[in-house]
Each structure stands twice: as structure tokens, then as C-alpha cells.
Design an enzyme around this catalytic site. Structure first.
Site, PDB file in Angstrom:
ATOM      1  N   ASP A 165       0.823  -1.221   0.000  1.00  0.00           N
ATOM      2  CA  ASP A 165       0.000   0.000   0.000  1.00  0.00           C
ATOM      3  C   ASP A 165       0.853   1.265   0.000  1.00  0.00           C
ATOM      4  O   ASP A 165       0.433   2.309   0.514  1.00  0.00           O
ATOM      5  CB  ASP A 165      -0.957   0.027   1.204  1.00  0.00           C
ATOM      6  N   LYS A 184       2.406   2.012  -5.118  1.00  0.00           N
ATOM      7  CA  LYS A 184       3.116   1.451  -6.266  1.00  0.00           C
ATOM      8  C   LYS A 184       2.398   1.719  -7.574  1.00  0.00           C
ATOM      9  O   LYS A 184       3.024   1.885  -8.612  1.00  0.00           O
ATOM     10  CB  LYS A 184       3.309  -0.057  -6.075  1.00  0.00           C
ATOM     11  N   GLY A 221      -3.895  -4.663  -4.879  1.00  0.00           N
ATOM     12  CA  GLY A 221      -4.432  -3.810  -5.931  1.00  0.00           C
ATOM     13  C   GLY A 221      -3.622  -2.556  -6.128  1.00  0.00           C
ATOM     14  O   GLY A 221      -2.867  -2.135  -5.250  1.00  0.00           O
ATOM     15  N   HIS A 222      -3.748  -1.996  -7.313  1.00  0.00           N
ATOM     16  CA  HIS A 222      -3.125  -0.720  -7.643  1.00  0.00           C
ATOM     17  C   HIS A 222      -4.204   0.251  -8.095  1.00  0.00           C
ATOM     18  O   HIS A 222      -5.082  -0.108  -8.881  1.00  0.00           O
ATOM     19  CB  HIS A 222      -2.096  -0.883  -8.769  1.00  0.00           C
ATOM     20  N   GLN A 228       1.924  -6.376  -2.997  1.00  0.00           N
ATOM     21  CA  GLN A 228       2.200  -6.369  -1.561  1.00  0.00           C
ATOM     22  C   GLN A 228       3.519  -5.636  -1.257  1.00  0.00           C
ATOM     23  O   GLN A 228       3.923  -4.761  -2.006  1.00  0.00           O
ATOM     24  CB  GLN A 228       2.195  -7.791  -0.986  1.00  0.00           C
TER      25      GLN A 228
END
Length: 432
Positions: free
Chosen positions: A13, A16, A40-41, A226
Site C-alpha cells: 500500500d 506502487k 491492488g493498484h 504487496q
């Protein structure tokens, strides 16, 4: 010219998505090399927000090739749903711009169910890990146990039934032991055959594809999910994910040799957050943590879970620099610290009365460490949208420089808002 690996240097988090998207404009190929749809991004491009889970960030940019490597575990139905969501946002994902490794492992409904059964049982016993219940761990278990169903198996319909039977021999025994009903062969076959036609057109021999791209001089960007502290070996075990998240996995999870990687960029948040259970030495369960969470909009992209927030932990990031071979960092969310009178940085720990300069390996010791803080003066002027060092308050620059000194790595990029152009470039990783 260097190929670039992007890794999270904390518990994930770190932002990225924006950095990978920013770099993907300079890349020809973007490769996802580990994890599943539990991470997720979030990308913000020209005011439009894209939320990605499995698809590499480069897929939203025309002319880029996105690759899902063999180190990823893929829920085929989740992948199809994600492709369809992007289509609704006028982003076409086709076999021309997405390739999936044929030897990547599939996540099935039985993996999701087993994940949930275990978390429910652990909740009752007080040993919950805090997984996303999406089947990631059980799928990796089957991969290591050599009983997984892989993307390539969807094409080999003559051998698929026997592989499903072998898988069910294992899983139905587990289900019985946990007090749940068995799952039928026909159920899993229907689950696989119903999605095969949507997945197989993307299948590729990825190691060969990437080797050819490398030899042709393409710029390749490796995208992790991650963060380092969730690595199955180097993280806060057992409160970790089920794969290796460090930079070395970029090679194993894509089929490219270590010599193909030139620059390792560690994405680093200007404070610290984590989701789920486990140790967190600098966590602030007070008004500071609330301030950071609200200002930083700290909720998971995939799950929506509220993130735990705390001060920057230089000890953990320094270890991440070492275990990843980080060349430089991208420091994100500096603007969240705007307006604080003082800012603390953890520079060491106290364990059982003794000072230590690293995060211990054992679960018990990790829970007992106490942070040693250094206090810096904050700044009142805004850093939001700054695009050069001259736009930053003097105390903000001091903070960044001190972080560099404490972690032993320079800042290559500095992000000052979710917008991709609000980025100060110090060193272009592709030229590193």
C-alpha cells in the site's frame, strides 16, 4: 539502459500503482511477477481512476505490452471480470497487449472456500492471519504440492480430468476434516471449461517472449504486489502473504535471469501502514494514526479494509533496502504529513531492555520490540503538487534527506499527490 524492478519496501500500500504507471510510460513491457488478486493498484490518469488487481499497470497505456508471469496465481473468473470492467472504461485488453504465462497456477472456488474455512476457524481460536479470503494461500500450497491446475491445462482437455481428480483427492480430505461437504469433479470441470475460451487466447510462453524482448533492447518493468514485510521468508511471519515479494522473485516469477534486472526501485511511504493482523512497532492508535488514515485515505484498493497507520520506521525500510538490493526509493505521500507540528521517525528498537538495530525474526520478539524515536520539526506549508525541490518547504526537504541517511538509499522519485505528473524526478531508474 536498465530494466527496472518495482517493489514495496514496507507492508504494501505504498503507492506502487502511480509509480508503476509513471514508469510504464517509459517502458515497453510491464510484467507482474507474484501475488494474486489480493493486492491492488489505483491509477489516476487525466482525472480517471482505474483500480487493478491482477492486470499489470501498463495495460491502461496504449502501445505497452502487459505480462502476467508464472509467479502469479490467477483466479480466471476474477481476471475476466477485471478485463470487462476496464472495457467499460474504454480500455481494451486483448491478446495483443496482454500475455499470460501458460505455467501460471489457477485459483479455483475450492481455494477461496478453504481460505474462508481456515480464517473462520482461526478467528474462533484467536490465531487469525487476516487473509483476504481470495484463495491465494491455498493456490500456492497446491503449486508447491505439485497438484495445481495451470493455465496450460485448460487447453489439454484430455489430461485435465485426471488432474482435477488428483486435486480433489487432497481437497476433499481437507474439507471433510474441517466439517464441510465434498466438492464434485463435475463442479470443478464446469468452472474451468466455462472460462477457458476467455483465458486461453492470452496464453504465452512468457520466458521466451521476455528473452526476445530483452535481446531486442526493450525496456522491461517488473511490477510486484504487496510489500517486502509481507514476504513469505523475509516478512513478519506468519502474518505474511503466500509468495516471495522481494526483488529476487522478479526473475523466478517471470523466467528471466537475475542479470536481466538492472535497477531496483523501492516504493516507500513517508509514514507506515499495514492491513490485517501482525506486529506493527510504530502503529499509532491515537489522533496521529487517525490523522494519517484520514488524510492519506488509507483504505485497501481491493478489500476496502481500513489500514493501520503509524510513524515512519527506518529500521524496517533499511532491512528492505538490504533484502531487495534496492538502488533507490520512490518516496510517496509526503503531502500527508503537511501541517504536523512535529514528526517522529523510528531509528531503532528496544527489546527486553537492550537496543537493537534490526527487526527480529521470531514472532514473540517482534511483538515485544519498542520503537526508539527521533523527533523532527514539521512544516506548515503544503507539498501537494510540488514538481521540483524548490517547491518544497525547507523542513520537508530536511525530512527527506534524513530518511535517505537512515535507510541507506537515495530518493530517486518523490511523489506529492496521486496525480502522476506530481512527481519530482531525481534519477530515472531506466537510466540507472
Amino acid at each position: 539502459m536498465a530494466n527496472v524492478v518495482v517493489v514495496g519496501s514496507q507492508w504494501g500500500d505504498e503507492g506502487k500503482g502511480k509509480i508503476v504507471d509513471w514508469l510504464s510510460e517509459r517502458a515497453d513491457v510491464v510484467v507482474r511477477f507474484q501475488g494474486g488478486h489480493n493486492a491492488g493498484h489505483t491509477l489516476v490518469i487525466d482525472g480517471t481512476t482505474y483500480k487493478l488487481s491482477l492486470l499489470p499497470s501498463g495495460v491502461v497505456r496504449p502501445g505497452k505490452l502487459a505480462v502476467i508471469g508464472n509467479g502469479v496465481v490467477i483466479d480466471p473468473h476474477a481476471l475476466v471480470a477485471e478485463i470487462d470492467r476496464l472495457a467499460d472504461q474504454d480500455v481494451a485488453v486483448t491478446p495483443d497487449n496482454l500475455k499470460i504465462a501458460g505455467n501460471a497456477t489457477l485459483i479455483l472456488s475450492l481455494h477461496r472456500e478453504l481460505d474462508g474455512f481456515r480464517e473462520d476457524a482461526a478467528s474462533n481460536s484467536g490465531t487469525k492471519i487476516g487473509t483476504t479470503r481470495r484463495g491465494i494461500g491455498p493456490a500456492y500450497e497446491d503449486k508447491v504440492g505439485r497438484r495445481a491446475i495451470r493455465v496450460m491445462d485448460l487447453k489439454n482437455t484430455d489430461t485435465l480430468p485426471a488432474k482435477v481428480d488428483r486435486l480433489l483427492t487432497h481437497h476433499n480430505a481437507l474439507r471433510r476434516g474441517l466439517g464441510h461437504s465434498e466438492i464434485s469433479h463435475d463442479t470443478i470441470m464446469e468452472e474451468l471449461t466455462s472460462v477457458a475460451d476467455r483465458i486461453l487466447p492470452f496464453r504465452e510462453t512468457v520466458w521466451r517472449l521476455l528473452d526476445g524482448k530483452r535481446k531486442a533492447g526493450a525496456r522491461i518493468l517488473f511490477e510486484g504486489a504487496q510489500g517486502t514485510l509481507l514476504d513469505i521468508d523475509h516478512g513478519t511471519y506468519p502474518f505474511v502473504t503466500s509468495s516471495n515479494t522481494v526483488a529476487g522473485q522478479a526473475s523466478a516469477g517471470s523466467g528471466m535471469g537475475p542479470g536481466s534486472v538492472g535497477y531496483v526501485l523501492g516504493i516507500t511511504k513517508a509514514y507506515t501502514t499495514r492491513v490485517g493482523e501482525g506486529p506493527f512497532p510504530t502503529e499509532q492508535e491515537n489522533e496521529v494514526g487517525q490523522f494519517l488514515g484520514e488524510r492519506g485515505h488509507e483504505f485497501g484498493t481491493v478489500t476496502g479494509r481500513k489500514r493501520r497507520c503509524g510513524w515512519f520506521d527506518a529500521v524496517l525500510v533499511r532491512q528492505a533496502v538490504a533484502t531487495n538490493g534496492i538502488t533507490g526509493i520512490a518516496l510517496t505521500k509526503l503531502d500527508v504529513l503537511d501541517g504536523l507540528e512535529e514528526i517522529k521517525i523510528c531509528t531503532g528498537y528496544r527489546l527486553d531492555g537492550k537496543e537493537i538495530d534490526h527487526f527480529p525474526e521470531s514472532q514473540g520478539a517482534q511483538a515485544r520490540v519498542e520503537p526508539i524515536y527521533e523527533t523532527l520539526e514539521g512544516w506548515q506549508d503544503t507539498t501537494v503538487g510540488a514538481r521540483s525541490w524548490n517547491d518544497l518547504p525547507a523542513q520537508a526537504v530536511k525530512y527527506v534527506r534524513h530518511v535517505e541517511e537512515l535507510i541507506g538509499a537515495p530518493v530517486a522519485l518523490l511523489s506529492t499527490s496521486p496525480e502522476r505528473d506530481d512527481t519530482i524526478l531525481v534519477t530515472d531508474p531506466f537510466q540507472g
